[in-house]
Motif scaffolding. Sequence first.
Motif, PDB file in Angstrom:
ATOM      1  N   LEU A  27       0.825  -1.218   0.000  1.00  0.00           N
ATOM      2  CA  LEU A  27       0.000   0.000   0.000  1.00  0.00           C
ATOM      3  C   LEU A  27       0.856   1.265   0.000  1.00  0.00           C
ATOM      4  O   LEU A  27       0.355   2.367  -0.185  1.00  0.00           O
ATOM      5  CB  LEU A  27      -0.926   0.016   1.225  1.00  0.00           C
ATOM      6  N   GLY A  28       2.164   1.112   0.263  1.00  0.00           N
ATOM      7  CA  GLY A  28       3.053   2.279   0.291  1.00  0.00           C
ATOM      8  C   GLY A  28       4.081   2.137   1.392  1.00  0.00           C
ATOM      9  O   GLY A  28       3.873   1.367   2.336  1.00  0.00           O
ATOM     10  N   GLU A  29       5.191   2.891   1.270  1.00  0.00           N
ATOM     11  CA  GLU A  29       6.242   2.798   2.284  1.00  0.00           C
ATOM     12  C   GLU A  29       5.751   3.345   3.619  1.00  0.00           C
ATOM     13  O   GLU A  29       4.867   4.202   3.650  1.00  0.00           O
ATOM     14  CB  GLU A  29       7.518   3.514   1.819  1.00  0.00           C
ATOM     15  N   THR A  30       6.311   2.838   4.696  1.00  0.00           N
ATOM     16  CA  THR A  30       5.853   3.281   6.018  1.00  0.00           C
ATOM     17  C   THR A  30       6.941   3.051   7.075  1.00  0.00           C
ATOM     18  O   THR A  30       7.937   2.370   6.813  1.00  0.00           O
ATOM     19  CB  THR A  30       4.531   2.561   6.395  1.00  0.00           C
ATOM     20  N   SER A  31       6.711   3.613   8.268  1.00  0.00           N
ATOM     21  CA  SER A  31       7.691   3.475   9.361  1.00  0.00           C
ATOM     22  C   SER A  31       7.533   2.117  10.044  1.00  0.00           C
ATOM     23  O   SER A  31       6.482   1.481   9.935  1.00  0.00           O
ATOM     24  CB  SER A  31       7.471   4.577  10.389  1.00  0.00           C
ATOM     25  N   VAL A  32       8.556   1.722  10.786  1.00  0.00           N
ATOM     26  CA  VAL A  32       8.518   0.467  11.527  1.00  0.00           C
ATOM     27  C   VAL A  32       7.398   0.518  12.583  1.00  0.00           C
ATOM     28  O   VAL A  32       6.670  -0.467  12.771  1.00  0.00           O
ATOM     29  CB  VAL A  32       9.882   0.186  12.199  1.00  0.00           C
ATOM     30  N   TRP A  67      13.236   8.475  10.273  1.00  0.00           N
ATOM     31  CA  TRP A  67      12.292   7.391  10.584  1.00  0.00           C
ATOM     32  C   TRP A  67      12.546   6.157   9.729  1.00  0.00           C
ATOM     33  O   TRP A  67      11.904   5.137   9.907  1.00  0.00           O
ATOM     34  CB  TRP A  67      10.838   7.880  10.482  1.00  0.00           C
ATOM     35  N   ARG A  68      13.531   6.242   8.814  1.00  0.00           N
ATOM     36  CA  ARG A  68      13.944   5.104   7.988  1.00  0.00           C
ATOM     37  C   ARG A  68      12.772   4.252   7.476  1.00  0.00           C
ATOM     38  O   ARG A  68      12.612   3.094   7.879  1.00  0.00           O
ATOM     39  CB  ARG A  68      14.946   4.214   8.750  1.00  0.00           C
ATOM     40  N   PRO A  69      11.969   4.810   6.562  1.00  0.00           N
ATOM     41  CA  PRO A  69      10.788   4.084   6.064  1.00  0.00           C
ATOM     42  C   PRO A  69      11.150   2.759   5.398  1.00  0.00           C
ATOM     43  O   PRO A  69      12.210   2.630   4.775  1.00  0.00           O
ATOM     44  CB  PRO A  69      10.190   5.052   5.051  1.00  0.00           C
ATOM     45  N   CYS A  70      10.267   1.770   5.540  1.00  0.00           N
ATOM     46  CA  CYS A  70      10.433   0.473   4.861  1.00  0.00           C
ATOM     47  C   CYS A  70       9.697   0.521   3.532  1.00  0.00           C
ATOM     48  O   CYS A  70       8.601   1.077   3.439  1.00  0.00           O
ATOM     49  CB  CYS A  70       9.815  -0.637   5.699  1.00  0.00           C
ATOM     50  N   LYS A  71      10.304  -0.098   2.539  1.00  0.00           N
ATOM     51  CA  LYS A  71       9.704  -0.094   1.201  1.00  0.00           C
ATOM     52  C   LYS A  71       9.794  -1.496   0.603  1.00  0.00           C
ATOM     53  O   LYS A  71      10.810  -2.180   0.776  1.00  0.00           O
ATOM     54  CB  LYS A  71      10.483   0.914   0.333  1.00  0.00           C
ATOM     55  N   LEU A  72       8.740  -1.883  -0.088  1.00  0.00           N
ATOM     56  CA  LEU A  72       8.701  -3.194  -0.751  1.00  0.00           C
ATOM     57  C   LEU A  72       9.654  -3.225  -1.951  1.00  0.00           C
ATOM     58  O   LEU A  72       9.761  -2.251  -2.683  1.00  0.00           O
ATOM     59  CB  LEU A  72       7.268  -3.427  -1.256  1.00  0.00           C
ATOM     60  N   GLN A  73      10.348  -4.355  -2.129  1.00  0.00           N
ATOM     61  CA  GLN A  73      11.126  -4.592  -3.361  1.00  0.00           C
ATOM     62  C   GLN A  73      10.647  -5.923  -3.961  1.00  0.00           C
ATOM     63  O   GLN A  73      10.827  -6.981  -3.326  1.00  0.00           O
ATOM     64  CB  GLN A  73      12.610  -4.734  -3.033  1.00  0.00           C
ATOM     65  N   ALA A  74      10.089  -5.879  -5.162  1.00  0.00           N
ATOM     66  CA  ALA A  74       9.404  -7.070  -5.682  1.00  0.00           C
ATOM     67  C   ALA A  74      10.293  -7.998  -6.512  1.00  0.00           C
ATOM     68  O   ALA A  74       9.852  -9.088  -6.884  1.00  0.00           O
ATOM     69  CB  ALA A  74       8.179  -6.640  -6.478  1.00  0.00           C
ATOM     70  N   GLY A  75      11.535  -7.600  -6.769  1.00  0.00           N
ATOM     71  CA  GLY A  75      12.417  -8.417  -7.615  1.00  0.00           C
ATOM     72  C   GLY A  75      12.473  -9.895  -7.218  1.00  0.00           C
ATOM     73  O   GLY A  75      12.233 -10.775  -8.051  1.00  0.00           O
ATOM     74  N   PRO A  76      12.766 -10.203  -5.939  1.00  0.00           N
ATOM     75  CA  PRO A  76      12.840 -11.612  -5.539  1.00  0.00           C
ATOM     76  C   PRO A  76      11.510 -12.352  -5.724  1.00  0.00           C
ATOM     77  O   PRO A  76      11.495 -13.553  -5.988  1.00  0.00           O
ATOM     78  CB  PRO A  76      13.212 -11.534  -4.044  1.00  0.00           C
ATOM     79  N   LEU A  77      10.391 -11.622  -5.590  1.00  0.00           N
ATOM     80  CA  LEU A  77       9.079 -12.257  -5.798  1.00  0.00           C
ATOM     81  C   LEU A  77       8.915 -12.662  -7.258  1.00  0.00           C
ATOM     82  O   LEU A  77       8.315 -13.684  -7.569  1.00  0.00           O
ATOM     83  CB  LEU A  77       7.949 -11.301  -5.395  1.00  0.00           C
ATOM     84  N   GLN A  78       9.489 -11.846  -8.143  1.00  0.00           N
ATOM     85  CA  GLN A  78       9.420 -12.207  -9.561  1.00  0.00           C
ATOM     86  C   GLN A  78      10.194 -13.502  -9.827  1.00  0.00           C
ATOM     87  O   GLN A  78       9.700 -14.393 -10.532  1.00  0.00           O
ATOM     88  CB  GLN A  78       9.988 -11.075 -10.425  1.00  0.00           C
ATOM     89  N   ASP A  79      11.403 -13.609  -9.243  1.00  0.00           N
ATOM     90  CA  ASP A  79      12.196 -14.845  -9.410  1.00  0.00           C
ATOM     91  C   ASP A  79      11.423 -16.058  -8.884  1.00  0.00           C
ATOM     92  O   ASP A  79      11.407 -17.115  -9.520  1.00  0.00           O
ATOM     93  CB  ASP A  79      13.536 -14.731  -8.665  1.00  0.00           C
ATOM     94  N   ALA A  80      10.783 -15.887  -7.722  1.00  0.00           N
ATOM     95  CA  ALA A  80      10.002 -16.985  -7.143  1.00  0.00           C
ATOM     96  C   ALA A  80       8.841 -17.347  -8.069  1.00  0.00           C
ATOM     97  O   ALA A  80       8.546 -18.526  -8.285  1.00  0.00           O
ATOM     98  CB  ALA A  80       9.476 -16.578  -5.765  1.00  0.00           C
ATOM     99  N   SER A  81       8.209 -16.331  -8.637  1.00  0.00           N
ATOM    100  CA  SER A  81       7.082 -16.552  -9.545  1.00  0.00           C
ATOM    101  C   SER A  81       7.531 -17.318 -10.798  1.00  0.00           C
ATOM    102  O   SER A  81       6.839 -18.235 -11.248  1.00  0.00           O
ATOM    103  CB  SER A  81       6.487 -15.195  -9.935  1.00  0.00           C
ATOM    104  N   VAL A  82       8.696 -16.956 -11.325  1.00  0.00           N
ATOM    105  CA  VAL A  82       9.228 -17.638 -12.513  1.00  0.00           C
ATOM    106  C   VAL A  82       9.475 -19.119 -12.189  1.00  0.00           C
ATOM    107  O   VAL A  82       9.126 -20.000 -12.963  1.00  0.00           O
ATOM    108  CB  VAL A  82      10.533 -16.957 -13.001  1.00  0.00           C
ATOM    109  N   TRP A  83      10.055 -19.382 -11.012  1.00  0.00           N
ATOM    110  CA  TRP A  83      10.321 -20.766 -10.616  1.00  0.00           C
ATOM    111  C   TRP A  83       9.013 -21.564 -10.519  1.00  0.00           C
ATOM    112  O   TRP A  83       8.880 -22.643 -11.096  1.00  0.00           O
ATOM    113  CB  TRP A  83      11.085 -20.818  -9.275  1.00  0.00           C
TER     114      TRP A  83
END
Lengths: 122, 122
Positions: A27-32, A67-83
């Motif tokens: 849904l978007g980057e956010t704080s811990v 506040w060092r926001p956390c953000k999603l990175q989808a690259g590894p999910l793509q590799d998992a999806s390909v597998w």
Amino acid sequence: MNTSNLDSTFAALADPTRRAILGRLALGETSVTELAAPFEMSMPAISKHLKVLERAGLIVRGREAQWRPCKLQAGPLQDASVWIDEYRKFWEQSFDRLDDYLKTLQDPTLQAKEKHPEHKRK
Amino acid sequence: MNTSNLDSTFAALADPTRRAILGRLALGETSVTELAAPFEMSMPAISKHLKVLERAGLIVRGREAQWRPCKLQAGPLQDASVWIDEYRKFWEQSFDRLDDYLKTLQDPTLQAKEKHPEHKRK
């Protein structure tokens, strides 16, 4: 695709809290603090989950803001999806077979054919 | 989709030997001895991996024949695929952005526009 990356991606996904964290970050980057709010869990426990996700490359933590926001990175999910997608034909085959079977159940003509293959030729 | 099923599916996939076993079973059902052959691993170690896959519903062991052949079951992989697919737009977005950037690098006109947006109007 690196096989040890797949190890850490799948291991990171094997936990409902970590999957929920990714769902929130979609849904978007956010704080811990905000990320931790919906979970009945101590901050160190949440931090541990975030570290697993970070090591798997599924999230990044901002360096600029305090506040060092956390953000999603989808690259590894793509590799998992390909597998996983290599196995698509197997689950599609099972559904085809189930579909054929259900059609047989609904259609009395087909049902008769199944039981007595010669029935219709008389 | 049961969330604890996703836990056990992803946990089962987080190991290269178990993924290789599934890869072998995608070619057809086979005995444990044949499955174990390509791995430098003891039979008990292989059996342990098979138990993890079996508990996750990713394989079934035949009951009829004495050699109890192992067979792939792709249902849990489909559930995992459905879960991951929710994030598809995120990795597709990243590729779109990379693609735009590479186009800019290759096309000097676009590069000039990027650097001096007013350049072409003179």
